[in-house]
Design a protein around this motif. Structure first.
Motif, PDB file in Angstrom:
ATOM      1  N   VAL A 128      -1.461   8.907  -3.762  1.00  0.00           N
ATOM      2  CA  VAL A 128      -1.822   7.549  -3.102  1.00  0.00           C
ATOM      3  C   VAL A 128      -2.913   6.716  -3.833  1.00  0.00           C
ATOM      4  N   ARG A 129      -2.607   5.515  -4.426  1.00  0.00           N
ATOM      5  CA  ARG A 129      -3.304   4.785  -5.132  1.00  0.00           C
ATOM      6  C   ARG A 129      -3.694   3.578  -4.491  1.00  0.00           C
ATOM      7  N   ARG A 130      -3.257   3.339  -3.325  1.00  0.00           N
ATOM      8  CA  ARG A 130      -3.725   2.185  -2.626  1.00  0.00           C
ATOM      9  C   ARG A 130      -3.552   2.549  -1.155  1.00  0.00           C
ATOM     10  N   LEU A 131      -4.684   2.523  -0.465  1.00  0.00           N
ATOM     11  CA  LEU A 131      -4.912   2.829   0.821  1.00  0.00           C
ATOM     12  C   LEU A 131      -5.348   1.833   1.810  1.00  0.00           C
ATOM     13  N   MET A 132      -4.785   1.666   2.856  1.00  0.00           N
ATOM     14  CA  MET A 132      -4.956   0.639   3.889  1.00  0.00           C
ATOM     15  C   MET A 132      -5.571   1.195   4.939  1.00  0.00           C
ATOM     16  N   VAL A 133      -6.858   0.977   5.520  1.00  0.00           N
ATOM     17  CA  VAL A 133      -7.292   1.448   6.724  1.00  0.00           C
ATOM     18  C   VAL A 133      -7.313   0.469   7.882  1.00  0.00           C
ATOM     19  N   GLU A 134      -6.658   0.598   8.755  1.00  0.00           N
ATOM     20  CA  GLU A 134      -6.513  -0.325   9.708  1.00  0.00           C
ATOM     21  C   GLU A 134      -7.123   0.013  11.326  1.00  0.00           C
ATOM     22  N   GLY A 135      -8.314   0.854  11.281  1.00  0.00           N
ATOM     23  CA  GLY A 135      -9.162   1.057  12.239  1.00  0.00           C
ATOM     24  C   GLY A 135      -9.041   2.399  12.840  1.00  0.00           C
ATOM     25  N   GLY A 136      -9.575   2.659  14.109  1.00  0.00           N
ATOM     26  CA  GLY A 136     -10.345   1.536  14.681  1.00  0.00           C
ATOM     27  C   GLY A 136     -11.970   1.831  14.112  1.00  0.00           C
ATOM     28  N   GLY A 137     -12.816   1.337  14.987  1.00  0.00           N
ATOM     29  CA  GLY A 137     -14.261   1.226  14.607  1.00  0.00           C
ATOM     30  C   GLY A 137     -14.942   2.662  13.995  1.00  0.00           C
ATOM     31  N   ILE A 138     -14.746   3.571  14.679  1.00  0.00           N
ATOM     32  CA  ILE A 138     -15.194   4.633  14.153  1.00  0.00           C
ATOM     33  C   ILE A 138     -14.902   5.068  12.966  1.00  0.00           C
ATOM     34  N   VAL A 139     -13.554   4.968  12.592  1.00  0.00           N
ATOM     35  CA  VAL A 139     -13.083   5.187  11.131  1.00  0.00           C
ATOM     36  C   VAL A 139     -13.644   3.986  10.175  1.00  0.00           C
ATOM     37  N   ASN A 167       0.754  -1.118  -0.096  1.00  0.00           N
ATOM     38  CA  ASN A 167      -0.044  -0.046  -0.084  1.00  0.00           C
ATOM     39  C   ASN A 167       0.998   1.130   0.096  1.00  0.00           C
ATOM     40  N   ASP A 168       0.131   2.234  -0.557  1.00  0.00           N
ATOM     41  CA  ASP A 168       0.949   3.646  -0.476  1.00  0.00           C
ATOM     42  C   ASP A 168       0.724   4.432   0.705  1.00  0.00           C
ATOM     43  N   ALA A 169      -0.295   4.168   1.474  1.00  0.00           N
ATOM     44  CA  ALA A 169      -0.647   4.834   2.667  1.00  0.00           C
ATOM     45  C   ALA A 169      -1.498   3.918   3.859  1.00  0.00           C
ATOM     46  N   ILE A 170      -1.137   4.186   5.034  1.00  0.00           N
ATOM     47  CA  ILE A 170      -2.050   3.396   6.056  1.00  0.00           C
ATOM     48  C   ILE A 170      -2.429   4.356   6.877  1.00  0.00           C
ATOM     49  N   LEU A 171      -3.966   4.420   7.035  1.00  0.00           N
ATOM     50  CA  LEU A 171      -4.692   5.377   7.797  1.00  0.00           C
ATOM     51  C   LEU A 171      -5.267   4.617   9.075  1.00  0.00           C
ATOM     52  N   VAL A 172      -5.220   5.381  10.208  1.00  0.00           N
ATOM     53  CA  VAL A 172      -5.909   4.906  11.606  1.00  0.00           C
ATOM     54  C   VAL A 172      -6.526   6.198  12.194  1.00  0.00           C
ATOM     55  N   GLY A 173      -7.411   6.171  12.962  1.00  0.00           N
ATOM     56  CA  GLY A 173      -8.150   7.170  13.606  1.00  0.00           C
ATOM     57  C   GLY A 173      -7.303   7.632  14.809  1.00  0.00           C
ATOM     58  N   ALA A 174      -7.469   8.897  15.260  1.00  0.00           N
ATOM     59  CA  ALA A 174      -6.682   9.265  16.528  1.00  0.00           C
ATOM     60  C   ALA A 174      -7.054   8.630  17.670  1.00  0.00           C
ATOM     61  N   GLY A 175      -8.045   7.915  17.743  1.00  0.00           N
ATOM     62  CA  GLY A 175      -8.346   6.963  19.027  1.00  0.00           C
ATOM     63  C   GLY A 175      -7.237   5.897  19.058  1.00  0.00           C
ATOM     64  N   THR A 176      -6.760   5.464  17.920  1.00  0.00           N
ATOM     65  CA  THR A 176      -6.055   4.321  17.796  1.00  0.00           C
ATOM     66  C   THR A 176      -4.640   4.832  18.097  1.00  0.00           C
ATOM     67  N   VAL A 177      -4.284   6.036  17.589  1.00  0.00           N
ATOM     68  CA  VAL A 177      -2.915   6.702  17.858  1.00  0.00           C
ATOM     69  C   VAL A 177      -2.889   6.716  19.370  1.00  0.00           C
ATOM     70  N   VAL A 204      -2.016  14.590   8.774  1.00  0.00           N
ATOM     71  CA  VAL A 204      -3.050  14.740   9.947  1.00  0.00           C
ATOM     72  C   VAL A 204      -4.209  15.328   9.466  1.00  0.00           C
ATOM     73  N   TYR A 205      -5.481  14.878   8.882  1.00  0.00           N
ATOM     74  CA  TYR A 205      -6.477  15.297   8.569  1.00  0.00           C
ATOM     75  C   TYR A 205      -7.267  15.969   9.849  1.00  0.00           C
ATOM     76  N   CYS A 206      -7.318  17.242   9.884  1.00  0.00           N
ATOM     77  CA  CYS A 206      -8.072  17.680  11.131  1.00  0.00           C
ATOM     78  C   CYS A 206      -9.212  18.432  10.743  1.00  0.00           C
ATOM     79  N   ALA A 207     -10.193  18.422  11.795  1.00  0.00           N
ATOM     80  CA  ALA A 207     -11.498  19.142  11.670  1.00  0.00           C
ATOM     81  C   ALA A 207     -10.916  20.830  11.613  1.00  0.00           C
ATOM     82  N   SER A 208     -11.810  21.363  10.561  1.00  0.00           N
ATOM     83  CA  SER A 208     -11.702  22.764  10.415  1.00  0.00           C
ATOM     84  C   SER A 208     -11.413  23.516  11.684  1.00  0.00           C
ATOM     85  N   ALA A 209     -12.207  23.294  12.617  1.00  0.00           N
ATOM     86  CA  ALA A 209     -12.257  24.021  13.843  1.00  0.00           C
ATOM     87  C   ALA A 209     -11.165  23.920  14.679  1.00  0.00           C
ATOM     88  N   ALA A 210     -10.336  22.831  14.678  1.00  0.00           N
ATOM     89  CA  ALA A 210      -9.068  22.687  15.404  1.00  0.00           C
ATOM     90  C   ALA A 210      -7.934  22.865  14.547  1.00  0.00           C
TER      91      ALA A 210
END
Ligand SMILES: NC(=O)c1ccc[n+]([C@@H]2O[C@H](COP(=O)([O-])OP(=O)(O)OC[C@H]3O[C@@H](n4cnc5c(N)ncnc54)[C@H](OP(=O)(O)O)[C@@H]3O)[C@@H](O)[C@H]2O)c1
Length: 229
Positions: free
Chosen positions: A150-161, A45-55, A109-115
């Motif tokens: 990024v052409r291939r993305l792997m999402v490794e959780g958690g559940g909210i994501v 994969n080109d990128a791996i994504l996890v939610g902030a909860g998992t970090v 880091v993709y962050c909500a606009s307000a933060a």
């Protein structure tokens, strides 16, 4: 609609659908052979994504562990491990987390606009902070990642994501590993939360593969027409 990467969701869960225990250290759901399989998938994969909860909870490194796989990536002109990506609404992430400090690959880091202001202040020196909308839209994240190559993305959780990628129909493939035990505590995170999923009793997903890996089982689902037939 803009292009998005081929997106593979990967997770391990208990028989009763939990991603972790309710408290304490990270719960080991997988086994060595399966961890090695996940490592091989990461390497493709080109990128791996996890939610902030998992970090925050797991402090993951998110690297390709096997040297031969890292060398093979480098021989193709790629960084040894994929780009690391996370998503946050409140920007309460520690710049000393291994997500940021370990490995040479780019961190996004993709962050909500307000933060955004807080995220730039906390994390601007260790990652590229991107405005993901309010709240962050996984479609926007996917399209922005595609625009970054990024052409291939792997999402490794958690559940909210996972829930958001699935309900937004942004997933092409699912690797679900079932560990042979129960958690039995509804305070723990589930594989997914409530939502309207594109796959339901009237539209069943395609089970593409069942593989026994020691004491766990891998269920591989094709979730879109992009799944290689
Ligand atoms: N078994 C497995 O394969 C596996 C894999 C990964 C994780 N896990 C487990 O899963 C648990 C964590 O999962 P989780 O579901 O609680 O959390 P998660 O999905 O890892 O992260 C959720 C967090 O991500 C951010 N986020 C997600 N969507 C967002 C959006 N649209 N806009 C803004 N921010 C957004 C928020 O961060 P902020 O709170 O910073 O705003 C949110 O609290 C841990 O216990 C971990 O051990 C298990």
């Amino acid at each position: 609609m803009a292009d998005r990467p081929y997106t593979l969701l990967s997770c391990g869960m208990s028989i009763d659908g939990y991603l972790d225990g309710a408290q304490g250290d990270r719960l080991l759901l997988s086994n060595d052979a399966d961890l090695d399989r996940v490592d091989a998938v990461r390497a493709t994969n080109d990128a791996i994504l996890v939610g902030a909860g998992t970090v925050r909870k797991d402090n993951p490194r998110l690297l390709v562990r096997d040297r031969a796989r890292r060398d093979e990536r480098v021989s193709r002109g790629l960084p040894p491990s994929p780009i690391k990506v996370t998503v946050t609404g409140c920007a309460q992430l520690d710049a000393c987390a291994q997500f940021f400090t370990v490995g040479e690959s780019e961190k996004l880091v993709y962050c909500a606009s307000a933060a955004m202001a807080e995220a730039r202040e906390r994390l601007g020196s260790v990652a590229t902070v991107v405005d993901g909308g309010q709240p962050v839209s996984m479609r926007r994240v996917s399209e922005d990642l595609h625009a970054r190559g990024v052409r291939r993305l792997m999402v490794e959780g958690g559940g909210i994501v996972h829930t958001q990628f699935l309900t937004a129909a942004l997933a092409d493939e699912l690797h679900l590993v079932v560990a042979p035990f129960f958690v039995g505590d509804s305070r723990a995170s589930r594989f997914v939360g409530d939502g309207r999923f594109p796959w339901n009793p009237d539209r069943r997903a395609t089970l593409a593969e069942v593989r026994r890996i020691g004491d766990v089982v891998l269920l591989r689902y094709a979730l879109s027409e992009r799944f290689p037939g």
